[in-house]
Design an enzyme around this catalytic site. Structure first.
Site, mmCIF file in Angstrom:
data_model
loop_
_atom_site.group_PDB
_atom_site.id
_atom_site.type_symbol
_atom_site.label_atom_id
_atom_site.label_comp_id
_atom_site.label_asym_id
_atom_site.label_seq_id
_atom_site.Cartn_x
_atom_site.Cartn_y
_atom_site.Cartn_z
ATOM 1 N N ASN A 14 -0.790 9.158 -1.966
ATOM 2 C CA ASN A 14 0.141 8.325 -1.887
ATOM 3 C C ASN A 14 1.057 8.298 -3.086
ATOM 4 O OD1 ASN A 14 1.374 5.958 -1.250
ATOM 5 N ND2 ASN A 14 -0.268 4.634 -1.406
ATOM 6 N N TRP A 15 2.274 8.721 -2.969
ATOM 7 C CA TRP A 15 2.941 8.778 -4.207
ATOM 8 C C TRP A 15 3.727 7.436 -4.621
ATOM 9 C CZ3 TRP A 15 5.997 13.941 -5.580
ATOM 10 C CH2 TRP A 15 4.991 14.880 -5.573
ATOM 11 N N LYS A 16 3.666 6.551 -3.542
ATOM 12 C CA LYS A 16 4.191 5.217 -3.962
ATOM 13 C C LYS A 16 5.728 5.582 -4.190
ATOM 14 C CE LYS A 16 -0.153 3.272 -4.856
ATOM 15 N NZ LYS A 16 -0.981 2.447 -5.314
ATOM 16 N N HIS A 98 -0.588 -1.151 3.719
ATOM 17 C CA HIS A 98 -1.219 -0.975 2.412
ATOM 18 C C HIS A 98 -1.122 -2.374 1.584
ATOM 19 C CE1 HIS A 98 -1.281 0.173 -1.889
ATOM 20 N NE2 HIS A 98 -2.072 1.462 -1.426
ATOM 21 N N GLU A 168 -9.679 0.469 1.003
ATOM 22 C CA GLU A 168 -9.181 0.263 -0.540
ATOM 23 C C GLU A 168 -9.364 -1.223 -1.125
ATOM 24 O OE1 GLU A 168 -5.858 3.344 -1.281
ATOM 25 O OE2 GLU A 168 -4.800 1.768 -0.240
ATOM 26 N N GLY A 174 -5.189 1.168 -8.574
ATOM 27 C CA GLY A 174 -4.708 1.149 -9.987
ATOM 28 C C GLY A 174 -5.227 0.640 -11.306
ATOM 29 N N SER A 208 -8.442 3.883 -7.362
ATOM 30 C CA SER A 208 -8.809 4.738 -8.530
ATOM 31 C C SER A 208 -9.638 5.831 -8.534
ATOM 32 C CB SER A 208 -9.636 3.493 -9.719
ATOM 33 O OG SER A 208 -8.692 2.532 -10.002
ATOM 34 N N GLY A 229 -3.471 7.359 -5.130
ATOM 35 C CA GLY A 229 -2.431 7.070 -5.800
ATOM 36 C C GLY A 229 -2.201 7.701 -7.074
ATOM 37 N N GLY A 230 -2.402 6.943 -8.156
ATOM 38 C CA GLY A 230 -1.988 7.309 -9.543
ATOM 39 C C GLY A 230 -2.402 8.906 -9.827
#
Ligand code: PGA
Length: 244
Positions: A14-16, A98, A168, A174, A208, A229-230
């Protein structure tokens, strides 16, 4: 629709709202060079909408997804993207509900349900996100919250082959914090076994996830994959995860 049963694990990036044309070009050039990727893993990249086409045209071995879609099919909805449009770009997946959208845009379960239903109608697997806040966790309300979110967000046309759930915990996104492995497995088991609406669905864990904890999380009995994500926008991190 893809046959989800044939995959042993599902990895979603998920690149946001990250990336640029240069970043996409560099990233996809490096991804294209990766060899011997595991066939039983379903790898999905969800870049920002505007880069979907560009990315998709450059890569085999990966599926693509939207990060969101409208609850409507078409019309006067400035700024929105429909499931129909995502299908036009050959997307097979779409993240829906999300927590960042639930929080920032006040997205409600009934909207998540409608969006997910639209995805299914266009042969896109919705990845429906659910999770509790830290306050709810501390009040021991995790199961209650998740059950309500799932019951109200999973549409009637969903089934275990066309829909994926992502657990999630909001406090883990994050932050570098994660629930214990036992907690993750327990909640996944609860979603798969105790909530009728999501019985036997594939459940991803998100929050995370990075190369250093991916292996222990993915090995859990009730975890079918991860939503990342990150760590998914750092090429070396993502590459490590793809080869674990
Ligand atoms: P994170 O994000 O991996 O950066 O915690 C996960 C997500 O929001 O899907």
């Amino acid at each position: 629709m893809l046959d989800l049963e044939k995959y042993r694990k599902i990895i979603v990036a998920n690149w946001k709202m990250n990336g640029s044309i240069k970043f996409i070009n560099d990233f996809s050039e490096k991804l294209a060079l990766l060899e011997n990727l595991e066939e039983s893993t379903c790898r999905i990249i969800c870049p920002p909408f505007v880069y979907l086409q560009r990315f998709r045209d450059q890569l085999n071995n990966f599926y693509f997804g939207g990060q969101e879609c409208s609850q409507f099919d078409e019309g006067a909805f400035t700024g929105n993207i429909s499931a129909k449009m995502l299908k036009d770009l050959n997307c097979n997946f779409c993240i829906v509900g999300h927590s960042e959208r639930r929080k920032l845009l006040n997205e409600q379960n009934f909207e998540v349900s409608k969006k997910s239903s639209n995805c299914i109608n266009f042969n896109i697997h919705p990845i429906i996100c659910v999770g509790e806040t830290l306050e709810e966790k501390n009040l021991n309300k995790t199961r209650e919250i998740i059950e309500k979110q799932i019951n109200e967000s999973v549409p009637e046309n969903a089934n275990k082959n066309n829909t994926i759930i992502a657990y999630e915990p909001i406090w883990a996104i994050g932050t570098g914090l994660t629930p214990s492995l036992e907690e993750i497995d327990y909640i996944h088991q609860f979603i798969k076994k105790d909530i009728k609406t999501s019985k036997d669905y594939k459940i991803l864990y998100g929050g995370s996830v990075k190369s250093s904890n991916f292996k222990e999380i993915i090995q859990l009995t009730n975890v079918d994959g991860t939503l990342i994500g990150g760590a998914s926008v750092i090429f070396d991190e993502f590459k490590k995860i793809l080869y674990i």
